[in-house]
Design a protein around this motif. Structure first.
Motif, PDB file in Angstrom:
ATOM      1  N   ALA A  72     -19.272 -39.299 -40.794  1.00 25.43           N
ATOM      2  CA  ALA A  72     -20.088 -40.506 -40.925  1.00 25.43           C
ATOM      3  C   ALA A  72     -20.700 -40.895 -39.582  1.00 25.43           C
ATOM      4  O   ALA A  72     -21.872 -41.274 -39.500  1.00 25.43           O
ATOM      5  CB  ALA A  72     -19.241 -41.656 -41.467  1.00 25.43           C
ATOM      6  N   ARG A  73     -19.905 -40.792 -38.534  1.00 25.70           N
ATOM      7  CA  ARG A  73     -20.390 -41.131 -37.195  1.00 25.70           C
ATOM      8  C   ARG A  73     -21.544 -40.219 -36.789  1.00 25.70           C
ATOM      9  O   ARG A  73     -22.564 -40.685 -36.271  1.00 25.70           O
ATOM     10  CB  ARG A  73     -19.242 -41.010 -36.196  1.00 25.70           C
ATOM     11  CG  ARG A  73     -19.642 -41.263 -34.752  1.00 25.70           C
ATOM     12  CD  ARG A  73     -18.412 -41.220 -33.852  1.00 25.70           C
ATOM     13  NE  ARG A  73     -18.787 -41.405 -32.463  1.00 25.70           N
ATOM     14  CZ  ARG A  73     -19.105 -40.417 -31.633  1.00 25.70           C
ATOM     15  NH1 ARG A  73     -19.069 -39.163 -32.066  1.00 25.70           N
ATOM     16  NH2 ARG A  73     -19.449 -40.657 -30.383  1.00 25.70           N
ATOM     17  N   SER A  74     -21.398 -38.923 -37.041  1.00 26.04           N
ATOM     18  CA  SER A  74     -22.442 -37.967 -36.684  1.00 26.04           C
ATOM     19  C   SER A  74     -23.746 -38.262 -37.435  1.00 26.04           C
ATOM     20  O   SER A  74     -24.833 -38.292 -36.844  1.00 26.04           O
ATOM     21  CB  SER A  74     -21.975 -36.549 -37.003  1.00 26.04           C
ATOM     22  OG  SER A  74     -23.001 -35.609 -36.772  1.00 26.04           O
ATOM     23  N   VAL A  75     -23.645 -38.504 -38.742  1.00 26.91           N
ATOM     24  CA  VAL A  75     -24.829 -38.792 -39.559  1.00 26.91           C
ATOM     25  C   VAL A  75     -25.518 -40.074 -39.093  1.00 26.91           C
ATOM     26  O   VAL A  75     -26.743 -40.119 -38.926  1.00 26.91           O
ATOM     27  CB  VAL A  75     -24.441 -38.906 -41.049  1.00 26.91           C
ATOM     28  CG1 VAL A  75     -25.621 -39.437 -41.871  1.00 26.91           C
ATOM     29  CG2 VAL A  75     -23.993 -37.561 -41.590  1.00 26.91           C
ATOM     30  N   CYS A  76     -24.726 -41.118 -38.875  1.00 28.54           N
ATOM     31  CA  CYS A  76     -25.293 -42.414 -38.493  1.00 28.54           C
ATOM     32  C   CYS A  76     -25.960 -42.376 -37.121  1.00 28.54           C
ATOM     33  O   CYS A  76     -27.049 -42.935 -36.933  1.00 28.54           O
ATOM     34  CB  CYS A  76     -24.210 -43.490 -38.513  1.00 28.54           C
ATOM     35  SG  CYS A  76     -23.627 -43.920 -40.166  1.00 28.54           S
TER      36      CYS A  76
END
Length: 224
Positions: free
Chosen positions: A86-90
């Protein structure tokens, strides 16, 4: 189709469910999705600060979760692994997006409020101001703050997720809190001034009829 509760009972342990998820079982994927979807979406919304973009990120996160499920090596690492994706996508979406938060009128009485504690004083701020404040913090500090103070990870876990040291995490969180205080201080003073005016115009000697208490809405409290 059986419910998540029935499925979990049949599987006997979450570890078996996660192992089935890694193997590509759709019922196990549905279990993981239902258990973590609210947490993932909330994280996306805090990081990105825009509901439409957060929804796009949320969809992309779970696509990647399913496509990369075999990269999950240990069942007990599931939560950290999900947040890492999620962190990477955001962060990627934030870099690519030209989204700019809209101006918020502080005098608008119709905007939603959340509770924030500043130096031990509980007070309320509009949700939009929360998002604007977070957007004004440098991403490297905002990232550590959200993971530690909102998601509840330990400093060590945040260090592992962000690829830095525990000492650096603590420094980043302290700087994020300092920035939030500086950004929100004018709004805090504005609302305190309004409270003083309201209190001065209300007589304290007049006894009011007792009324049945109204349930308080659920609020998010973040100590800075």
């Amino acid at each position: 189709m059986q419910s998540d509760a029935d499925y979990a009972k049949k599987a006997e342990s979450e570890q078996k469910i996660i192992e089935a998820f890694i193997a590509g079982d759709m019922q196990a994927f549905k279990y993981v999705y239902n258990k973590y979807r609210q947490r993932i979406f909330s994280y996306c919304l805090y990081v990105i600060g825009n509901k439409t973009l957060a929804e796009d990120a949320f969809q992309e996160v779970f696509i990647r979760i399913y496509e990369r499920r075999e990269q999950l090596r240990e069942a007990r690492a599931l939560k950290n692994w999900l947040l890492l994706i999620a962190r990477s996508v955001c962060l990627n979406l934030t870099r690519e997006s030209k989204f700019t938060p809209q101006f918020v009128d502080l005098h608008d009485e119709n905007i939603e409020h959340h509770e924030l504690a500043i130096e031990g004083i509980d007070h309320e701020f509009p949700e939009e101001i929360f998002q604007l404040a977070f957007r004004k913090i440098a991403p490297i500090y905002r990232d550590a703050f959200i993971l530690r103070e909102i998601e509840g990870f330990t400093s060590q876990e945040v260090a592992e997720l962000t690829g830095t040291t525990e000492t650096n995490v603590k420094v980043r969180i302290l700087r994020a809190k300092k920035m939030l205080r500086e950004i929100l201080a004018p709004h805090f003073k504005h609302r305190l001034d309004n409270m003083e005016i309201e209190n001065s115009s209300t007589g304290t000697d007049e006894k009011k009829d007792e009324e049945e208490p109204v349930p308080e809405p659920e609020r998010t409290t973040i100590k800075i």
